[in-house]
Design an enzyme around this catalytic site. Structure first.
Site, mmCIF file in Angstrom:
data_model
loop_
_atom_site.group_PDB
_atom_site.id
_atom_site.type_symbol
_atom_site.label_atom_id
_atom_site.label_comp_id
_atom_site.label_asym_id
_atom_site.label_seq_id
_atom_site.Cartn_x
_atom_site.Cartn_y
_atom_site.Cartn_z
ATOM 1 N N LEU A 103 -8.485 9.687 18.510
ATOM 2 C CA LEU A 103 -7.725 8.252 19.037
ATOM 3 C C LEU A 103 -6.174 8.435 17.983
ATOM 4 O O LEU A 103 -5.882 9.022 16.892
ATOM 5 C CB LEU A 103 -8.371 7.274 17.864
ATOM 6 C CG LEU A 103 -9.616 7.015 19.002
ATOM 7 C CD1 LEU A 103 -10.202 6.428 17.485
ATOM 8 C CD2 LEU A 103 -9.651 6.176 20.150
ATOM 9 N N ASP A 104 -4.957 8.106 18.895
ATOM 10 C CA ASP A 104 -3.353 8.179 18.333
ATOM 11 C C ASP A 104 -3.605 7.768 17.156
ATOM 12 O O ASP A 104 -4.452 6.621 16.862
ATOM 13 C CB ASP A 104 -2.905 7.928 19.623
ATOM 14 C CG ASP A 104 -2.610 6.282 20.244
ATOM 15 O OD1 ASP A 104 -2.529 5.673 19.078
ATOM 16 O OD2 ASP A 104 -2.368 6.421 21.239
ATOM 17 N N LEU A 105 -2.032 7.586 17.145
ATOM 18 C CA LEU A 105 -2.223 6.708 15.605
ATOM 19 C C LEU A 105 -1.891 5.576 15.479
ATOM 20 O O LEU A 105 -2.916 5.088 14.314
ATOM 21 C CB LEU A 105 -0.536 7.557 14.729
ATOM 22 C CG LEU A 105 0.219 6.862 13.825
ATOM 23 C CD1 LEU A 105 -0.649 7.495 12.738
ATOM 24 C CD2 LEU A 105 1.320 7.033 13.061
ATOM 25 N N TYR A 106 -2.214 5.318 16.551
ATOM 26 C CA TYR A 106 -1.760 3.425 16.231
ATOM 27 C C TYR A 106 -3.220 2.695 16.931
ATOM 28 O O TYR A 106 -3.034 1.367 17.327
ATOM 29 C CB TYR A 106 -0.695 2.761 17.301
ATOM 30 C CG TYR A 106 0.328 3.149 16.239
ATOM 31 C CD1 TYR A 106 0.854 2.402 15.661
ATOM 32 C CD2 TYR A 106 1.431 4.221 17.881
ATOM 33 C CE1 TYR A 106 2.301 3.512 15.350
ATOM 34 C CE2 TYR A 106 2.578 5.058 16.845
ATOM 35 C CZ TYR A 106 2.619 4.102 15.382
ATOM 36 O OH TYR A 106 4.202 5.465 14.827
ATOM 37 N N SER A 107 -4.375 3.350 17.612
ATOM 38 C CA SER A 107 -5.185 3.176 18.243
ATOM 39 C C SER A 107 -6.194 3.165 17.283
ATOM 40 O O SER A 107 -6.553 3.894 16.009
ATOM 41 C CB SER A 107 -5.780 4.354 18.908
ATOM 42 O OG SER A 107 -4.664 4.113 19.864
#
Length: 239
Positions: A103-107
């Protein structure tokens, strides 16, 4: 109990089963000092297994957890930029476990972590395209699109020159200048939903993974984790 060497190396999280087969063919794996051949078996509790001269320890207790990843954490094991990683959230787990996918940094939301290499390989292998479901808050930008956002995202789409498998989208509710949707995808290309939304003129305000197949995040608090139940593990292994 004896098992095939490639299965042992995979289940202990040393490498994938396919990579283990390559190492065995190269002569990098030995059992009790004798170079192993593809198809050989061993007992992890009785035999000394080495790879590239390093002993493979006794099998750790298998651990698979569900973490509710917060925003602002990366899903790598370390970060050269000093950002917080998901390992910071599971420091009380004695076994060394790894994220399954990213999951990316902002998810935020459901992230599986395990030391079961065989399970991790199964869940991430392209041949096992498991639907992952996200709760997505999108903004319309300067003008509301002519078509509903869920119809835009479920239409045929291409990323990186590759036709995407159809997304399953469902409208949840309107918000100020946007709406909330559930979006299910099974390919998992890098930042796929964010890039799909950008193609449709939509801006992602927040993105939260809420399910992997039939496995639900439920009421697990942000930043918390729990071990999977036997039923949940059996389900994942049956996929």
């Amino acid at each position: 109990m004896k098992e095939r060497l490639q299965k042992i190396l995979s289940s202990m999280g040393v490498c994938s089963r396919r990579k283990a087969e390559e190492y065995i063919k190269e002569g990098a794996v030995k059992v009790n000092g004798i170079t192993a051949n593809l198809g050989d078996s061993a007992d992890v509790e009785r035999d000394e297994i080495t790879m590239h001269g390093q002993r493979i320890g006794l099998r750790e207790q298998s651990v698979t957890i569900m973490l509710n990843k917060p925003r602002g954490y990366v899903t790598t094991l370390s970060d050269e930029n000093g950002r917080k990683t998901v390992l910071d959230l599971i420091a009380d787990i004695p076994q060394r476990i790894y994220p399954v996918g990213r999951l990316d940094l902002y998810s935020e939301g459901l992230l599986l972590m395990t030391n079961d290499g065989e399970l991790a390989n199964k869940l991430t292998h392209p041949s096992h395209q498991i639907y992952k479901t996200y709760l997505v808050h999108v903004g319309y930008g300067e003008q509301k699109p002519d078509k509903p956002a869920d119809r835009l995202l479920s239409a045929p789409m291409t990323l990186d020159g590759q036709k995407l498998a159809p997304a399953r989208c469902r409208f949840v509710t309107e918000t100020e200048g946007g709406c909330i949707l559930t979006v299910s995808i099974r390919q998992g290309k890098n930042r796929q939903i964010r890039r799909m939304c950008a193609q449709c003129g939509l801006t992602v305000r927040s993105l939260k993974r809420v399910a992997v197949g039939n496995l639900q995040l439920g009421e697990l608090k942000t930043g918390s984790w729990r071990a999977l139940t036997e039923d949940e593990l059996s389900y994942l292994k049956s996929l």
